[in-house]
Design a protein around this motif. Structure first.
Motif, PDB file in Angstrom:
ATOM      1  N   ALA A  94      17.346-101.450  37.050  1.00 42.88           N
ATOM      2  CA  ALA A  94      17.671-100.562  38.164  1.00 42.88           C
ATOM      3  C   ALA A  94      16.510 -99.600  38.384  1.00 42.88           C
ATOM      4  N   THR A  95      16.139 -99.417  39.643  1.00 39.19           N
ATOM      5  CA  THR A  95      15.114 -98.447  40.011  1.00 39.19           C
ATOM      6  C   THR A  95      15.768 -97.329  40.800  1.00 39.19           C
ATOM      7  N   VAL A  96      15.497 -96.096  40.376  1.00 39.61           N
ATOM      8  CA  VAL A  96      16.114 -94.934  40.998  1.00 39.61           C
ATOM      9  C   VAL A  96      15.062 -93.858  41.232  1.00 39.61           C
ATOM     10  N   ALA A  97      15.361 -92.955  42.161  1.00 37.86           N
ATOM     11  CA  ALA A  97      14.593 -91.727  42.332  1.00 37.86           C
ATOM     12  C   ALA A  97      15.440 -90.583  41.789  1.00 37.86           C
ATOM     13  N   ALA A  98      14.791 -89.596  41.217  1.00 37.15           N
ATOM     14  CA  ALA A  98      15.521 -88.461  40.649  1.00 37.15           C
ATOM     15  C   ALA A  98      14.709 -87.182  40.853  1.00 37.15           C
ATOM     16  N   ASP A  99      15.404 -86.105  41.182  1.00 39.02           N
ATOM     17  CA  ASP A  99      14.786 -84.792  41.341  1.00 39.02           C
ATOM     18  C   ASP A  99      15.453 -83.795  40.414  1.00 39.02           C
ATOM     19  N   LEU A 100      14.647 -83.028  39.712  1.00 33.40           N
ATOM     20  CA  LEU A 100      15.133 -81.899  38.927  1.00 33.40           C
ATOM     21  C   LEU A 100      14.949 -80.649  39.776  1.00 33.40           C
ATOM     22  N   ARG A 101      16.063 -79.952  40.059  1.00 34.64           N
ATOM     23  CA  ARG A 101      16.036 -78.791  40.944  1.00 34.64           C
ATOM     24  C   ARG A 101      16.541 -77.548  40.224  1.00 34.64           C
ATOM     25  N   GLN A 102      15.982 -76.423  40.628  1.00 33.78           N
ATOM     26  CA  GLN A 102      16.522 -75.114  40.270  1.00 33.78           C
ATOM     27  C   GLN A 102      16.601 -74.310  41.553  1.00 33.78           C
ATOM     28  N   GLY A 103      17.822 -74.047  42.002  1.00 36.31           N
ATOM     29  CA  GLY A 103      17.997 -73.430  43.311  1.00 36.31           C
ATOM     30  C   GLY A 103      17.481 -74.354  44.393  1.00 36.31           C
ATOM     31  N   ASP A 104      16.625 -73.833  45.272  1.00 38.78           N
ATOM     32  CA  ASP A 104      16.057 -74.640  46.351  1.00 38.78           C
ATOM     33  C   ASP A 104      14.744 -75.304  45.964  1.00 38.78           C
ATOM     34  N   ASP A 105      14.285 -75.070  44.745  1.00 36.91           N
ATOM     35  CA  ASP A 105      12.974 -75.565  44.325  1.00 36.91           C
ATOM     36  C   ASP A 105      13.102 -76.860  43.531  1.00 36.91           C
ATOM     37  N   VAL A 106      12.328 -77.869  43.930  1.00 36.24           N
ATOM     38  CA  VAL A 106      12.220 -79.102  43.145  1.00 36.24           C
ATOM     39  C   VAL A 106      11.155 -78.868  42.084  1.00 36.24           C
ATOM     40  N   ARG A 107      11.549 -78.993  40.822  1.00 37.23           N
ATOM     41  CA  ARG A 107      10.606 -78.803  39.724  1.00 37.23           C
ATOM     42  C   ARG A 107       9.863 -80.084  39.384  1.00 37.23           C
ATOM     43  N   LEU A 108      10.595 -81.192  39.458  1.00 37.10           N
ATOM     44  CA  LEU A 108      10.070 -82.469  38.986  1.00 37.10           C
ATOM     45  C   LEU A 108      10.701 -83.574  39.810  1.00 37.10           C
ATOM     46  N   THR A 109       9.892 -84.495  40.299  1.00 38.97           N
ATOM     47  CA  THR A 109      10.424 -85.654  41.019  1.00 38.97           C
ATOM     48  C   THR A 109       9.949 -86.921  40.321  1.00 38.97           C
ATOM     49  N   VAL A 110      10.866 -87.876  40.159  1.00 37.09           N
ATOM     50  CA  VAL A 110      10.628 -89.041  39.302  1.00 37.09           C
ATOM     51  C   VAL A 110      11.047 -90.315  40.025  1.00 37.09           C
ATOM     52  N   LEU A 111      10.266 -91.360  39.875  1.00 40.55           N
ATOM     53  CA  LEU A 111      10.678 -92.715  40.235  1.00 40.55           C
ATOM     54  C   LEU A 111      10.722 -93.502  38.931  1.00 40.55           C
ATOM     55  N   ALA A 112      11.856 -94.123  38.630  1.00 38.93           N
ATOM     56  CA  ALA A 112      12.047 -94.725  37.311  1.00 38.93           C
ATOM     57  C   ALA A 112      12.742 -96.069  37.418  1.00 38.93           C
ATOM     58  N   THR A 113      12.385 -96.966  36.492  1.00 37.39           N
ATOM     59  CA  THR A 113      13.088 -98.231  36.315  1.00 37.39           C
ATOM     60  C   THR A 113      13.716 -98.232  34.929  1.00 37.39           C
ATOM     61  N   TYR A 114      15.010 -98.535  34.884  1.00 34.97           N
ATOM     62  CA  TYR A 114      15.776 -98.558  33.636  1.00 34.97           C
ATOM     63  C   TYR A 114      16.305 -99.965  33.397  1.00 34.97           C
ATOM     64  N   GLY A 115      16.554-100.264  32.137  1.00 32.13           N
ATOM     65  CA  GLY A 115      17.134-101.539  31.748  1.00 32.13           C
ATOM     66  C   GLY A 115      17.855-101.387  30.424  1.00 32.13           C
ATOM     67  N   ASP A 116      18.042-102.491  29.736  1.00 30.74           N
ATOM     68  CA  ASP A 116      18.716-102.485  28.439  1.00 30.74           C
ATOM     69  C   ASP A 116      17.785-103.115  27.424  1.00 30.74           C
ATOM     70  N   LEU A 117      17.161-102.285  26.580  1.00 29.13           N
ATOM     71  CA  LEU A 117      16.210-102.789  25.601  1.00 29.13           C
ATOM     72  C   LEU A 117      16.871-103.652  24.534  1.00 29.13           C
TER      73      LEU A 117
END
Length: 275
Positions: A94-117
């Motif tokens: 699965a490939t997802v986008a994710a944002d870490l936010r505090q209030g209105d500010d995006v601290r970190l934005t990520v594009l990630a692929t996950y699976g089952d090792l």
């Protein structure tokens, strides 16, 4: 050695401080802890692990990070945070986008692929060679780092790091100039490593610029992480190197080797040189 190890999933310090909970709007909430601080901000690997944990919570069938590309947009601070996870492609991985936010500010934005090792063989075939570190008893513990550094970088207290003597000259103001940092690593409470915790370990050692005589905060702009296998229990060996500094930026390459002599995670990040 200390007492019995804390296994992944137990309520270790890392697990408590990267925990997420579902919110009514479909996002996940977290409480970022000051214990993982670097000066006035928070360690980038810690932030990435919080996001990694949120993605794992959103993808129960694909629990393990395989590759993440993270852009650090603004300094995170201790306190409440929200992680929004948006699916981009679903399948065996699965490939997802994710944002870490505090209030209105995006601290970190990520594009990630996950699976089952667990569906993989667990074998890592590589032409790379593990770092040749001195035995643990001959290495320099992080408790001997300069007191001023330890007071500013509270994240160091979370780890038991034993630096190879060849890479520890910066402790006494005598860096080697090679651009290399290598150490044995484990959590201070003996929590065993797992794939999400490797996201933190990739950014846990002091910046490799310390070995170039350039101490100080080196904020990460972008970090790409590859997790290759579930790490075996026990000490990790972590090695950072850099070869090029240009335009006030430098690259930092990291390898993590587990106790079974396998290369279990790699990363490259682009960071700003300390002022």
């Amino acid at each position: 050695m200390t007492s019995a190890a804390t296994t992944p999933g137990a309520r270790s310090e890392f697990d408590r401080d990267t925990a997420v909970a579902p919110a009514e709007d479909g996002s996940l909430t977290a409480e970022l802890s000051e214990k993982w601080g670097v000066g006035p901000g928070l360690n980038g690997g810690y932030q990435l692990a919080v996001v990694g944990n949120a993605i794992r919570a959103a993808l129960p069938a694909q629990p393990d990070p395989l590759v993440l590309s993270a852009y650090f947009l603004s300094p995170a601070a201790p306190g409440p945070a929200t992680v929004d996870v948006t699916p981009r492609r679903m399948g065996r991985t699965a490939t997802v986008a994710a944002d870490l936010r505090q209030g209105d500010d995006v601290r970190l934005t990520v594009l990630a692929t996950y699976g089952d090792l667990d569906t993989e063989s667990g074998d890592v075939h590589t032409t790379a060679l593990p770092p040749s570190l001195a035995p643990l008893e001959e290495c320099v513990p992080n408790t001997q780092a300069p007191a001023e550094l330890r007071s500013l970088v509270t994240v160091m207290e979370r780890f038991d790091m034993r630096f190879d003597p060849a890479c520890a000259g910066w402790f006494a103001g005598q860096p080697s100039g090679r651009g290399e940092m290598a150490a044995w690593f484990r959590f201070a409470d003996d929590r065993e490593p797992d794939p999400v915790s490797l996201l933190l370990v990739l950014d846990a050692l002091p910046p490799v610029t310390f070995d170039l005589g350039r101490p100080g905060w080196a904020p990460t702009m972008e970090l790409t992480a590859h997790v290759r296998a579930k790490p075996a229990p026990g000490w990790l060996r972590v090695r950072h190197t850099t070869r090029n500094a240009a335009g006030h930026l430098f690259e930092e390459d990291c390898e993590i080797w587990d106790s079974a002599d396998r290369l279990v995670a790699q990363s490259r990040q682009l960071a700003r040189l300390p002022r």
